[in-house]
Enzyme design. Structure first.
Site, short mmCIF file in Angstrom:
data_model
loop_
_atom_site.label_atom_id
_atom_site.label_comp_id
_atom_site.label_asym_id
_atom_site.label_seq_id
_atom_site.Cartn_x
_atom_site.Cartn_y
_atom_site.Cartn_z
N ASP A 198 0.80 -1.24 0.00
CA ASP A 198 0.00 0.00 0.00
C ASP A 198 0.82 1.28 0.00
O ASP A 198 0.32 2.35 -0.31
CB ASP A 198 -0.95 0.01 1.21
CG ASP A 198 -0.21 0.01 2.55
OD1 ASP A 198 1.03 -0.04 2.56
OD2 ASP A 198 -0.90 0.07 3.60
N HIS A 199 2.11 1.20 0.32
CA HIS A 199 2.90 2.41 0.52
C HIS A 199 3.65 2.89 -0.73
O HIS A 199 4.08 4.04 -0.78
CB HIS A 199 3.92 2.18 1.64
CG HIS A 199 3.41 2.51 3.00
ND1 HIS A 199 2.28 1.95 3.53
CD2 HIS A 199 3.89 3.35 3.96
CE1 HIS A 199 2.08 2.42 4.75
NE2 HIS A 199 3.04 3.28 5.03
N ASP A 229 3.54 -0.64 11.35
CA ASP A 229 3.04 0.66 10.93
C ASP A 229 2.40 1.31 12.15
O ASP A 229 1.70 0.64 12.92
CB ASP A 229 2.01 0.51 9.81
CG ASP A 229 1.63 1.86 9.21
OD1 ASP A 229 2.15 2.20 8.14
OD2 ASP A 229 0.82 2.58 9.82
N ARG A 248 -1.96 12.56 9.93
CA ARG A 248 -0.66 13.15 10.31
C ARG A 248 -0.37 14.32 9.38
O ARG A 248 -0.58 14.23 8.18
CB ARG A 248 0.41 12.06 10.17
CG ARG A 248 1.71 12.36 10.85
CD ARG A 248 2.50 11.07 11.03
NE ARG A 248 2.05 10.33 12.21
CZ ARG A 248 2.36 9.07 12.47
NH1 ARG A 248 3.11 8.39 11.62
NH2 ARG A 248 1.93 8.49 13.57
N SER A 297 5.89 7.86 12.87
CA SER A 297 5.80 6.54 12.26
C SER A 297 6.56 5.48 13.04
O SER A 297 7.47 5.78 13.82
CB SER A 297 6.33 6.61 10.82
OG SER A 297 6.54 5.34 10.29
N ARG A 311 8.50 3.42 11.60
CA ARG A 311 9.59 2.96 10.73
C ARG A 311 10.89 2.74 11.49
O ARG A 311 11.46 3.65 12.09
CB ARG A 311 9.78 3.93 9.55
CG ARG A 311 10.32 5.27 9.91
CD ARG A 311 10.23 6.24 8.74
NE ARG A 311 8.84 6.54 8.42
CZ ARG A 311 8.45 7.67 7.82
NH1 ARG A 311 9.33 8.57 7.46
NH2 ARG A 311 7.18 7.89 7.56
#
Length: 770
Positions: free
Chosen positions: A108-109, A173, A455, A650, A652
């Site tokens: 999806d990213h 995520d 965000r 995030s 990440r």
């Protein structure tokens, strides 16, 4: 003759229609809680029931909110494509052949919004082919479910197929808490945490405090569930939920749809919460039934006593919100906790000199792309069209999943959007995460946009630091698109129709669930094959996007002495500042290449500039990653000095992997965001805080620092930082930390993964570096 009483575990219900052999384990929760209740002798909140119900050792586990480190057994793992690359690379290096729990990967990213859904998807499949091939083959090899590009956003797919009341899930995520809308504890984590769970190792979480949000009244009119979390963000701020689970409760919950509850939980990430959740109710059952999971709804009903808080359960903090009195809110710019009720927003625009003209209005994202959201927004678009009112701003629509897209196309909502000039984007994250090829303004041009996303940090959506991004409900965003101005209030103001007469929008309307049921659309799911022995994982050794990993080196046992400060960061430093998204997403599977964005967005306290730091060896200024690599190549470790809530945003883990790869030893900050602090520890870095936050001011960017006390590194025992200034003077500063004994071993070993990796693998895994 006596017979045994029936047990909840006697009934076998699959966790998902796509995983027939993985069953919901309510019996474990029941058994664990019998032990925990006997030990604690007090009522339990909802989150405590679910969390403690997943303890690895309920008899021996120390349980104290805000203090203990819980070892937990999650039910499943979810990864999105940008973070899955590194997670799978780490899992491969761990030497396992099958994930220990059900795991899925979602594409999806990596789909950039450019001209429209169909063409953007085709372009993404072409340019990301090697990454998608890697993910497809790696998931097939290790027994994971794979959702192909175009399937939709990970959190919407999870809600539709995998979330269930009382479950525990981790996802790579930060908006994984979306599943709290179905009564699940779902936490965003870094890839290293996901790898641990996939490898059968208990997941470690600091025992959260619990914030209770009591909802009274009834939601209605222009006020939506999004406004609940916008209000809560304004109350608690971006730091207020750190180390806590937010539990929503009270009679007002009954007026919220399941997907509305998911919206609230999703954006709880913006207040730093570990996760957010709601008690099981009939709105969740309705959604489960609509998504063909009636057996789960019935099973949850049997277990309902453990899917709500005990009477008189105690909370660490309380928030009260009357939904009947709650106004629509608009939050921003530049931070998701600057909350303004719409009745005061026009004045705030003028007072703060925010650009009043609205350039783009964007709805959708993982936070607000449900059938209910889309149908309410479509009702506004239809009413505007009926009065001949045209869009004054660009207007984009992002469906959350292929199922939502197919259903709203069938039911006419997409037609309503396109009839007024809206642009329907691909079923993907798109502009929400910076995947937006925006052409209508130049970089540096001051402008305003409004989204229904979650965000809105500086440059988050379009990489333009001058863009003022505001967050609101899809209803407000859609109405604003027809006004083209931030000073418009659809609750009170009128527009002029094509007949020249004033026209005021009616209250938005829409269906919570599709009356004709969901249309599944195109089948985009790839189940792992029955025979995985001959599947080969696709990685080209010459690739600039994928790269095998080499273990980090363990601590040498020596006191770190005279380390340079790579950068002293001032102000907000999110994971977007530390490891930028947008065009850098394509390097998420290549540590060497993506490390070239390390801290390039952080503001240097020395000069107020980004990506310009002084090399203490040469005296010259250079980019942060270049100077860090220079020190590393000279065998010199370095530190970063950070401000408050360092690493906000995030999940990440690249924000931790990159400084580690470039030779960093420690990040020393006033305070950390939860996920980032854990990610740093997992990669073998020291995450340290000033015992006195004011000591941040004593550190100069030109200092050389020594960290004393590591030879006796122990939980609860402070370390000492000796800062040597250029004028020869020194400051001794006490450093606190939250490392427990196991995490200290991660540091000594070089990373958490080094402790589980078979030594024989180290000879087989190579990192292709110059």
């Amino acid at each position: 003759m006596a017979t045994a009483a029936p047990r909840i575990g006697d009934t076998k219900v699959a966790m998902s229609n796509l995983e027939k052999n993985a069953f919901i384990n309510y019996q474990r929760i029941e058994d664990n809680l019998a032990v925990v209740r006997g030990r604690l002798q007090r009522p339990l909140t909802l989150s405590e029931k679910i969390l403690y119900g997943h303890l690895d050792d309920p008899h021996g586990q120390d349980i104290e909110r805000g203090t203990s480190y819980l070892k937990l057994r999650p039910d499943r793992v979810a990864c999105q494509d940008a973070t899955a690359q590194m997670a799978l690379l780490q899992f491969m290096s761990a030497g396992m052949d099958t994930a220990a729990v059900p795991t899925t990967v979602h594409c999806d990213h990596l789909i950039e919004a450019q001209v429209g859904g169909v063409k953007d998807l085709a372009r993404a499949i072409d340019i990301n082919k090697e990454v998608y091939d890697f993910l497809a083959t790696a998931t097939a090899k290790y027994g994971l479910g794979f959702w192909k590009p175009g399937s939709g956003i990970i959190h919407q797919i999870i809600l539709e197929n995998y979330a269930f009341p009382g479950g525990l899930m981790i996802g790579t995520d930060s908006h994984t808490p979306n599943a709290g809308g179905l009564g699940m504890i779902a936490c965003g984590v870094g890839g290293a945490d996901a790898v641990d769970v996939m490898a059968g190792i208990p997941w470690e979480l600091k025992c959260p405090k619990v914030i209770g949000v009591n909802l009274t009244g009834k939601i209605g009119g222009w006020t939506t569930p999004k406004d609940v979390i916008l209000k809560v963000a304004g109350i608690l701020t971006v730091k207020g939920g750190t180390g806590a689970i937010v539990e929503y409760k009270g009679p007002g919950v009954e007026s919220l749809s399941c997907t509305g509850m998911a919206t609230i939980c999703n954006m709880g990430a913006e207040i730093g919460a570990t996760t957010s959740m709601f008690p099981f109710n009939h709105r969740m059952a309705d959604y489960l039934n609509a998504t063909k999971r009636r057996d789960i709804a019935q099973y949850a009903q049997q277990f309902a006593h453990n899917l709500k808080a005990d009477p008189d359960a105690e909370y660490d903090e309380h928030v009260e919100i009357n939904l009947s009195e709650l106004e629509p809110h608009i939050n921003g710019p530049f931070t998701p906790d600057l909350a303004t009720p719409i009745s005061k927003f026009a004045a705030a625009v003028k007072e703060n000199n925010w650009p009043e003209e609205l350039k783009v209005a964007l709805i959708g994202s993982c936070t607000n792309s449900s059938y209910e959201d889309m149908s309410r927004s479509a009702s506004i678009a239809k009413e505007a069209a009926a009065h001949g009112i045209e869009l004054k701003s660009k207007f984009t629509i992002t469906p959350g999943s292929e199922q939502v897209r197919a259903t709203i196309e069938r039911d006419g909502q997409i037609g309503a959007f396109e009839d007024v000039g809206g642009l329907v984007l691909a079923n993907a994250c798109g502009p929400c995460i910076g995947q937006w090829d925006r052409q209508d303004v130049k970089k540096g041009e001051k402008n305003s946009i409004i989204t229904s996303y979650n965000r809105n940090f500086t440059g988050r959506n379009d990489a333009n630091p001058a863009t003022h991004a505001f967050v609101a409900s899809p209803d407000i965003v859609t109405a604003f698109a027809f006004a083209g101005s931030l000073s418009f209030n659809p609750l009170t103001d009128s527009l002029i129709g094509s007949d020249g007469k004033p026209f005021k929008f009616s209250d938005p309307t829409g269906n919570e669930l599709p009356p004709r049921g969901y249309d599944p659309g195109e089948d985009t799911f790839q189940a792992p094959p029955a025979d995985r022995a001959n599947v080969n994982v696709a990685i080209d050794p010459k690739s600039d996007r994928l790269q095998f990993l080499q273990p980090f080196q363990p601590w040498d046992g020596k006191t770190p002495t005279d380390l340079p400060v790579l950068i002293k960061v001032t102000g907000k430093c999110t994971t977007d500042h530390i490891s930028a998204g947008g065009p850098w997403l394509k390097f998420r599977g290549h540590l060497q290449n993506i490390s070239q964005n390390c801290l390039i967005g952080a503001i240097n306290a020395e000069n107020g500039e980004a990506n310009k730091v002084k090399n203490q060896l040469t005296g010259e200024y250079g980019g942060v990653p270049q100077v860090g690599a220079y020190y590393r190549d000279k065998g010199i470790k370095w530190v970063v000095i950070g401000d408050a809530n360092y690493g906000e945003g995030s999940s990440r883990e690249h924000a931790a992997l990159e400084p580690r790869y470039l030779g960093g030893l420690a990040i020393i900050a006033r305070s950390f965001a939860r996920i980032h602090e854990t990610n740093l520890k997992k990669q073998g870095m020291l995450a340290l805080t000033f015992a006195d936050a004011a000591d941040y001011d004593k550190i100069q960017p030109s200092d050389k620092v020594t960290i004393e006390g590591l030879e006796s590194f122990a939980p609860g025992k402070n370390l000492t930082l000796v800062a040597k200034h250029e004028d020869g003077s020194k400051d001794e500063i006490s450093l606190a930390h939250s490392f427990n004994e196991g995490q200290i071993e991660w540091f000594k070993a070089g990373s958490a993964l080094n402790l589980v990796r078979p030594p024989s693998l180290d000879r087989r895994i190579r990192l292709n570096v110059d």
